[in-house]
Scaffold this motif. Sequence first.
Motif, PDB file in Angstrom:
ATOM      1  N   PRO A  59      -0.747   1.823   2.449  1.00 54.84           N
ATOM      2  CA  PRO A  59       0.142   1.362   3.209  1.00 54.84           C
ATOM      3  C   PRO A  59       1.576   1.436   2.567  1.00 54.84           C
ATOM      4  O   PRO A  59       2.430   1.629   3.126  1.00 54.84           O
ATOM      5  CB  PRO A  59      -0.362   0.112   3.693  1.00 54.84           C
ATOM      6  CG  PRO A  59      -1.448  -0.322   3.316  1.00 54.84           C
ATOM      7  CD  PRO A  59      -2.219   0.953   2.340  1.00 54.84           C
TER       8      PRO A  59
ATOM      9  N   VAL B 149       2.792   4.961   3.031  1.00 56.27           N
ATOM     10  CA  VAL B 149       3.479   4.965   4.319  1.00 56.27           C
ATOM     11  C   VAL B 149       5.252   3.886   4.152  1.00 56.27           C
ATOM     12  O   VAL B 149       5.539   4.976   4.588  1.00 56.27           O
ATOM     13  CB  VAL B 149       2.647   4.426   5.540  1.00 56.27           C
ATOM     14  CG1 VAL B 149       3.262   4.217   6.836  1.00 56.27           C
ATOM     15  CG2 VAL B 149       1.445   5.413   5.165  1.00 56.27           C
ATOM     16  N   GLU B 150       4.852   3.227   3.675  1.00 52.07           N
ATOM     17  CA  GLU B 150       6.085   1.830   3.461  1.00 52.07           C
ATOM     18  C   GLU B 150       7.540   3.444   2.318  1.00 52.07           C
ATOM     19  O   GLU B 150       8.848   3.056   2.812  1.00 52.07           O
ATOM     20  CB  GLU B 150       6.139   1.231   2.546  1.00 52.07           C
ATOM     21  CG  GLU B 150       5.302   0.387   3.820  1.00 52.07           C
ATOM     22  CD  GLU B 150       5.127  -1.278   2.529  1.00 52.07           C
ATOM     23  OE1 GLU B 150       5.356  -1.481   1.438  1.00 52.07           O
ATOM     24  OE2 GLU B 150       4.215  -2.003   3.458  1.00 52.07           O
TER      25      GLU B 150
ATOM     26  N   THR C 211       8.484   5.799   4.760  1.00 51.94           N
ATOM     27  CA  THR C 211       9.089   5.282   6.240  1.00 51.94           C
ATOM     28  C   THR C 211      10.950   5.304   4.998  1.00 51.94           C
ATOM     29  O   THR C 211      11.829   5.180   5.938  1.00 51.94           O
ATOM     30  CB  THR C 211       9.172   4.302   6.606  1.00 51.94           C
ATOM     31  OG1 THR C 211       7.583   3.780   7.269  1.00 51.94           O
ATOM     32  CG2 THR C 211       9.344   3.349   7.396  1.00 51.94           C
TER      33      THR C 211
END
Length: 166
Positions: free
Chosen positions: A93, A96-97, A100
């Motif tokens: 995760p 992904v952050e 982003t």
Amino acid sequence: MAERARRIALLGPGDVTQAAENLTHAMQKDVKVSIRFVEVCESELAAIEGRPVPTEAVADVTAEYTQRTERLIEMMSSYRDQGRELSDLDGHPLLVEVMTSIEQYSRVSADALDALTANGGQLAAAVREAEATLDVLKRNRTARELSRERFTSAARQALGTPPLPA
């Protein structure tokens, strides 16, 4: 000055009247050019103020990206220290952050660059207008000084000439 020119036209010789009118015309041109310059500058500044550069947003997404990247670096270091493969991070995760954050930074910085580019164009237009105005005012100053000299000379000559017999 226009009123003086009108009075001289009624009372004085033609060359004095013409010199006064020329001087008045030169001065009025300066006023018109100056008013136009102020209007253009106000318009350009209003356009710039209407297109703010999102500096706070850029700072926020940069800070967010920096924070997430530091966390990712710490996690990668921890994985290495534990002898784990970095490929084990795939799909984590935090990755992904970070991705982003990169996308957000790219979007916000593009918006900031667009605003800066547009504002730079507005400022460049204002500078060009200022340069053109300065050129006109310099040329008008020469014409105005010549008109003033002619008016002064004609007025002095008229004042020095005795009145015509009635």
